[in-house]
Design an enzyme around this catalytic site. Structure first.
Site, PDB file in Angstrom:
ATOM      1  N   CYS A 122     -13.597   8.310   5.296  1.00 11.02           N
ATOM      2  CA  CYS A 122     -12.739   9.313   5.851  1.00 11.02           C
ATOM      3  C   CYS A 122     -12.832   9.238   7.360  1.00 11.02           C
ATOM      4  O   CYS A 122     -13.521   8.308   7.973  1.00 11.02           O
ATOM      5  CB  CYS A 122     -13.364  10.716   5.659  1.00 11.02           C
ATOM      6  SG  CYS A 122     -13.555  11.015   3.909  1.00 11.02           S
ATOM      7  N   ARG A 144      -7.767   5.794   7.860  1.00 11.65           N
ATOM      8  CA  ARG A 144      -8.977   5.818   7.302  1.00 11.65           C
ATOM      9  C   ARG A 144      -9.138   6.720   5.884  1.00 11.65           C
ATOM     10  O   ARG A 144      -9.977   6.828   5.223  1.00 11.65           O
ATOM     11  CB  ARG A 144     -10.270   6.468   8.152  1.00 11.65           C
ATOM     12  CG  ARG A 144     -10.399   5.545   9.251  1.00 11.65           C
ATOM     13  CD  ARG A 144     -11.818   6.178  10.163  1.00 11.65           C
ATOM     14  NE  ARG A 144     -12.840   5.955   9.275  1.00 11.65           N
ATOM     15  CZ  ARG A 144     -13.729   5.233   9.241  1.00 11.65           C
ATOM     16  NH1 ARG A 144     -13.554   3.928  10.068  1.00 11.65           N
ATOM     17  NH2 ARG A 144     -14.752   5.234   8.265  1.00 11.65           N
ATOM     18  N   TRP A 163     -10.348  10.642   2.557  1.00 10.40           N
ATOM     19  CA  TRP A 163     -10.358   9.608   1.508  1.00 10.40           C
ATOM     20  C   TRP A 163     -11.488  10.094   0.369  1.00 10.40           C
ATOM     21  O   TRP A 163     -12.487   9.874   0.697  1.00 10.40           O
ATOM     22  CB  TRP A 163     -10.563   8.247   1.844  1.00 10.40           C
ATOM     23  CG  TRP A 163     -10.157   7.251   0.783  1.00 10.40           C
ATOM     24  CD1 TRP A 163      -9.115   6.640   0.638  1.00 10.40           C
ATOM     25  CD2 TRP A 163     -11.340   6.769  -0.127  1.00 10.40           C
ATOM     26  NE1 TRP A 163      -9.462   5.749  -0.385  1.00 10.40           N
ATOM     27  CE2 TRP A 163     -10.641   5.588  -1.072  1.00 10.40           C
ATOM     28  CE3 TRP A 163     -12.565   6.881  -0.473  1.00 10.40           C
ATOM     29  CZ2 TRP A 163     -11.108   5.127  -1.941  1.00 10.40           C
ATOM     30  CZ3 TRP A 163     -13.156   6.189  -1.440  1.00 10.40           C
ATOM     31  CH2 TRP A 163     -12.425   5.221  -2.246  1.00 10.40           C
ATOM     32  N   ASN A 184     -18.238  12.353   6.951  1.00 15.56           N
ATOM     33  CA  ASN A 184     -17.670  10.830   6.448  1.00 15.56           C
ATOM     34  C   ASN A 184     -18.965  10.121   5.585  1.00 15.56           C
ATOM     35  O   ASN A 184     -19.856  10.190   6.462  1.00 15.56           O
ATOM     36  CB  ASN A 184     -17.214   9.810   7.303  1.00 15.56           C
ATOM     37  CG  ASN A 184     -16.929   8.529   6.966  1.00 15.56           C
ATOM     38  OD1 ASN A 184     -16.542   8.359   5.671  1.00 15.56           O
ATOM     39  ND2 ASN A 184     -17.070   7.379   7.821  1.00 15.56           N
ATOM     40  N   GLY A 185     -18.889   9.987   4.516  1.00 18.10           N
ATOM     41  CA  GLY A 185     -19.901   9.480   3.717  1.00 18.10           C
ATOM     42  C   GLY A 185     -20.033   9.863   2.344  1.00 18.10           C
ATOM     43  O   GLY A 185     -19.452  10.559   1.793  1.00 18.10           O
ATOM     44  N   GLU A 238      -5.209 -14.302  -1.329  1.00 16.97           N
ATOM     45  CA  GLU A 238      -4.894 -12.992  -0.378  1.00 16.97           C
ATOM     46  C   GLU A 238      -3.007 -12.724  -0.560  1.00 16.97           C
ATOM     47  O   GLU A 238      -3.027 -11.457  -0.233  1.00 16.97           O
ATOM     48  CB  GLU A 238      -5.122 -13.768   1.126  1.00 16.97           C
ATOM     49  CG  GLU A 238      -4.545 -12.853   2.295  1.00 16.97           C
ATOM     50  CD  GLU A 238      -5.362 -11.682   2.437  1.00 16.97           C
ATOM     51  OE1 GLU A 238      -5.024 -10.711   3.108  1.00 16.97           O
ATOM     52  OE2 GLU A 238      -6.338 -11.446   1.671  1.00 16.97           O
ATOM     53  N   LYS A 243      -2.077  -8.589  -1.091  1.00 21.83           N
ATOM     54  CA  LYS A 243      -0.984  -8.040  -0.126  1.00 21.83           C
ATOM     55  C   LYS A 243      -0.187  -7.297  -0.914  1.00 21.83           C
ATOM     56  O   LYS A 243       0.399  -6.313  -0.438  1.00 21.83           O
ATOM     57  CB  LYS A 243      -0.577  -9.033   0.830  1.00 21.83           C
ATOM     58  CG  LYS A 243      -1.622  -9.430   2.001  1.00 21.83           C
ATOM     59  CD  LYS A 243      -1.667  -8.171   2.988  1.00 21.83           C
ATOM     60  CE  LYS A 243      -3.120  -8.251   3.559  1.00 21.83           C
ATOM     61  NZ  LYS A 243      -4.390  -7.996   2.737  1.00 21.83           N
ATOM     62  N   GLU A 259      -1.444  -4.477  -2.736  1.00 16.55           N
ATOM     63  CA  GLU A 259      -1.754  -3.143  -1.963  1.00 16.55           C
ATOM     64  C   GLU A 259      -0.758  -2.420  -1.755  1.00 16.55           C
ATOM     65  O   GLU A 259      -0.934  -1.173  -1.589  1.00 16.55           O
ATOM     66  CB  GLU A 259      -2.489  -3.827  -0.756  1.00 16.55           C
ATOM     67  CG  GLU A 259      -4.000  -4.258  -0.720  1.00 16.55           C
ATOM     68  CD  GLU A 259      -4.487  -4.854   0.542  1.00 16.55           C
ATOM     69  OE1 GLU A 259      -5.588  -4.488   0.917  1.00 16.55           O
ATOM     70  OE2 GLU A 259      -3.900  -5.764   1.098  1.00 16.55           O
ATOM     71  N   HIS A 274      -5.310 -22.036 -18.698  1.00 17.91           N
ATOM     72  CA  HIS A 274      -6.361 -21.238 -19.470  1.00 17.91           C
ATOM     73  C   HIS A 274      -6.287 -19.771 -19.772  1.00 17.91           C
ATOM     74  O   HIS A 274      -7.080 -19.092 -19.449  1.00 17.91           O
ATOM     75  CB  HIS A 274      -7.698 -21.528 -18.630  1.00 17.91           C
ATOM     76  CG  HIS A 274      -7.983 -23.208 -18.577  1.00 17.91           C
ATOM     77  ND1 HIS A 274      -8.541 -23.862 -19.465  1.00 17.91           N
ATOM     78  CD2 HIS A 274      -7.502 -24.001 -17.367  1.00 17.91           C
ATOM     79  CE1 HIS A 274      -8.455 -25.121 -18.877  1.00 17.91           C
ATOM     80  NE2 HIS A 274      -8.138 -25.331 -17.706  1.00 17.91           N
ATOM     81  N   LYS A 302      -8.596   2.139   5.358  1.00 20.79           N
ATOM     82  CA  LYS A 302      -8.696   0.808   6.114  1.00 20.79           C
ATOM     83  C   LYS A 302     -10.199   0.377   6.025  1.00 20.79           C
ATOM     84  O   LYS A 302     -10.260  -0.778   5.800  1.00 20.79           O
ATOM     85  CB  LYS A 302      -8.304   1.348   7.462  1.00 20.79           C
ATOM     86  CG  LYS A 302      -8.379   0.124   8.573  1.00 20.79           C
ATOM     87  CD  LYS A 302      -7.508  -1.144   8.155  1.00 20.79           C
ATOM     88  CE  LYS A 302      -7.271  -2.227   8.938  1.00 20.79           C
ATOM     89  NZ  LYS A 302      -6.639  -3.303   8.725  1.00 20.79           N
TER      90      LYS A 302
END
Length: 593
Positions: free
Chosen positions: A2, A27, A71, A97-98, A466, A470, A473, A489, A588
């Site tokens: 957060c 965040r 978040w 935050n936590g 990657e 992307k 996401e 496979h 983020k």
């Protein structure tokens, strides 16, 4: 994960809090809220994004307050679970935050003591803990309350009728901005750049008591004189600057980021000494990272083993922390864009306890990783606001290439030439950014699919991973990255005319094997989009669409492939109307385990 903010000073707090939260929304953005001392504590909060919710807040007049953008980790994103939270009296108010690990035990105890808990969050319990200890000294009440907490936290606390904020952190980031007759508090520096570039980075366990004309930092039972540092980022760097999205802006900033990283990257002498590298030839180098940073570390594995002849062990930090046996290791390299990734920090502490030299590659000066590491290399990417990593990932690749070549140059002069060649990368990347219509056209095709595969071999395999990350996401299209030889496979069963395959092809030792794989894919009638080197006629004969890279030393193709795939993901998400900068369910910086 957060974002939390606080303000005390001479301005009206509400406008400052709103402004800071808008800059901090990367965040978390499923709910938000503010509280202002008017002098009574007034709270406004709801589920939704900062702009949508706080634009409708009533006007609260007061010069001290705090705010939060969430978040969710404990309790669904609803109005009642949104921060700030208060105690039974409504006089103690805080944002957090936590994650509180001993939530169940604390809840049982507090309810047994008669506290009325109204939300499903772990955060609210902290307000009630402080209430129990509050005998008039808010700092002392916070100090005693957090002693009961098991987990991670960054807190901003205030009490009705006062313009004082009490802040504390443990395993979650928090910085204090120093202004003229005012102080700001935030999870990240970009939130406060519009007000000051002078900051104090709090250490683990620090407790700060802040009023407009005073600041006290308590550390290890005594008060210290804090170090005020100057941030070299500017407010303009954290703005969109005319681009429709932060992500697009940050992709287009990459030529400058590459240049800045190469110019401003001093190689840590003791890391680059031959004896360190020689010792590592016996025990290897350990690389640790998460997410996109893990893909950068996987790229480094190919570079280091090929060019330095040093074995590399690569681990996802979140898994490494649950491996009981710690193999001998002289040197570990950790990658974290924010420098606050919870799993990475936990791994760093474990490695340092075992006597391992730890080198951190991060983008944020003053971050926890930077302070824990024996040596820190900054990626010079500037503030990255888009949730999907773009310029920070490229900067990590540049650092890893440069470290590898610098380490190899003592034994082979050609690596000095490679380092010189890297200085041409900004113009090559710029040529991709300036001519991307073919990428946009390919994106329209990919946007019609529900699944996609990305494949590569050798050093291009991590970039396939990657690229897939992307795409999923920010466009929510299911995408998987594979080493090209692995499609046979199992994944071949999923190929169809509705499942495009994006292949990364370099004319290196993997070239012939890649061509064979492309032919096998075409037999399965899957649409084939190939990204390859300019002038390769064989690709045109096999692929439905070819996206050509500019002519350049193919050793650096992973960097060029990355830029193409970033643009592709962006334009697919744009075609689908997705929330590109704030994709659902993501934040983020992953500061909780």
């Amino acid at each position: 994960m957060c974002g939390i903010v606080g303000y005390t000073g001479k301005r009206q707090a509400q406008g400052v809090l709103y402004d800071c939260l808008c800059r901090l929304e990367y965040r978390g953005y499923d709910s938000c809220g503010i509280a202002v001392n008017t002098p009574e504590v007034q709270v406004f909060k709801d589920a939704g994004k900062v702009h949508d919710i706080l634009q409708n807040a009533p006007l609260f007049k007061g010069t001290a307050g705090l705010g939060h953008t969430r978040w969710a980790t404990c309790g669904e994103p609803t109005q009642i679970n949104a921060h700030p939270h208060t105690d039974c009296t409504g006089k103690i108010c805080l944002v957090h935050n936590g994650v509180i690990n001993n939530y169940s035990q604390l809840l049982k105890r507090l309810e047994g003591n008669g506290h009325k808990i109204v939300s499903d969050t772990d955060t609210e319990l902290i307000a009630h803990l402080i209430e129990e200890y509050d005998k008039g000294d808010l700092e002392e009440a916070v100090r005693l309350a957090v002693k009961e907490i098991e987990g991670s936290y960054a807190l901003v606390v205030m009490r009705s009728g006062e313009n004082t904020l009490v802040v504390v952190r443990q395993d979650s980031p928090l910085v204090i901005g120093v202004g003229d007759g005012e102080y700001l508090v935030a999870s990240d520096v970009p939130a406060i750049l519009g007000y000051t570039n002078r900051v104090i980075y709090l250490d683990e366990g620090d407790i700060g008591t802040i009023s407009p004309d005073s600041l006290k930092i308590r550390r290890n039972g005594g008060y210290i004189v804090p170090l005020v540092e100057k941030v070299n980022w500017t407010q303009d760097e954290s703005q969109k600057a005319g681009y429709s999205h932060y992500m697009l802006k940050e992709i287009h900033e990459q030529p400058r980021v590459i240049q800045n990283t190469l110019i401003n990257m001093p190689l840590p002498e003791s890391f680059n000494k031959s004896e360190i590298l020689e010792q590592s030839r016996k025990t290897g180098i350990l690389f640790l990272a998460c997410g996109s940073s893990y893909h950068a570390a996987l790229t480094a594995r190919y570079l280091v083993e090929e060019h330095l002849n040093i074995p590399v062990r690569l681990e996802v930090a979140s898994e490494f922390n649950y491996m009981h046996r710690l193999l001998p290791c002289k040197l570990a390299v950790v990658l974290s864009q924010s420098g606050e990734t919870a799993d990475v920090l936990r791994a760093m502490r474990r490695l340092k306890q075992a006597g391992c030299m730890v080198v951190a590659i991060t983008n944020v000066a003053g971050s926890t990783a930077a302070r824990l590491a024996d040596h820190t290399i900054y990626t010079q990417a500037g503030p990255e606001i888009g949730v999907a990593a773009t310029k920070s990932f490229i900067a990590q690749l540049i650092v890893l290439y440069a470290l590898c070549f610098a380490g190899a140059s003592a034994a082979n002069i050609r690596y000095q030439d490679y380092l010189s060649t890297m200085r041409l990368l900004p113009s090559v990347v710029q040529s991709i950014l300036g001519s991307h219509q073919n990428i946009k056209d390919a994106a329209v095709e990919v946007a019609k699919s529900k699944s996609a595969f990305f494949i590569g071999r050798g050093i291009n395999y991590p970039i396939a991973l990657e690229g897939a990350l992307k795409l999923k996401e920010i466009s929510y299209i299911h995408a998987e990255g594979y080493a090209a030889g692995e499609l046979k496979h199992g994944p071949f069963a999923l190929l169809s005319p509705e499942t495009p395959v994006l292949a990364l092809v370099s004319r290196d030792q993997t070239y012939e094997a890649m061509l064979t794989g492309l032919r096998e894919i075409k037999v399965r009638r899957a649409p084939l989009i190939v990204i390859g080197e300019a002038g390769d006629e064989q690709l045109g004969q096999l692929a439905d669409r070819v996206i050509s890279l500019p002519s350049f030393n193919r050793l650096f193709n992973p960097i060029l492939f990355t830029v193409v795939l970033q643009l592709l993901a962006y334009y697919v998400a744009l075609e689908l109307g997705c929330s590109i900068d704030t994709p659902r369910n993501l934040a983020k910086s992953v500061t909780v385990e």
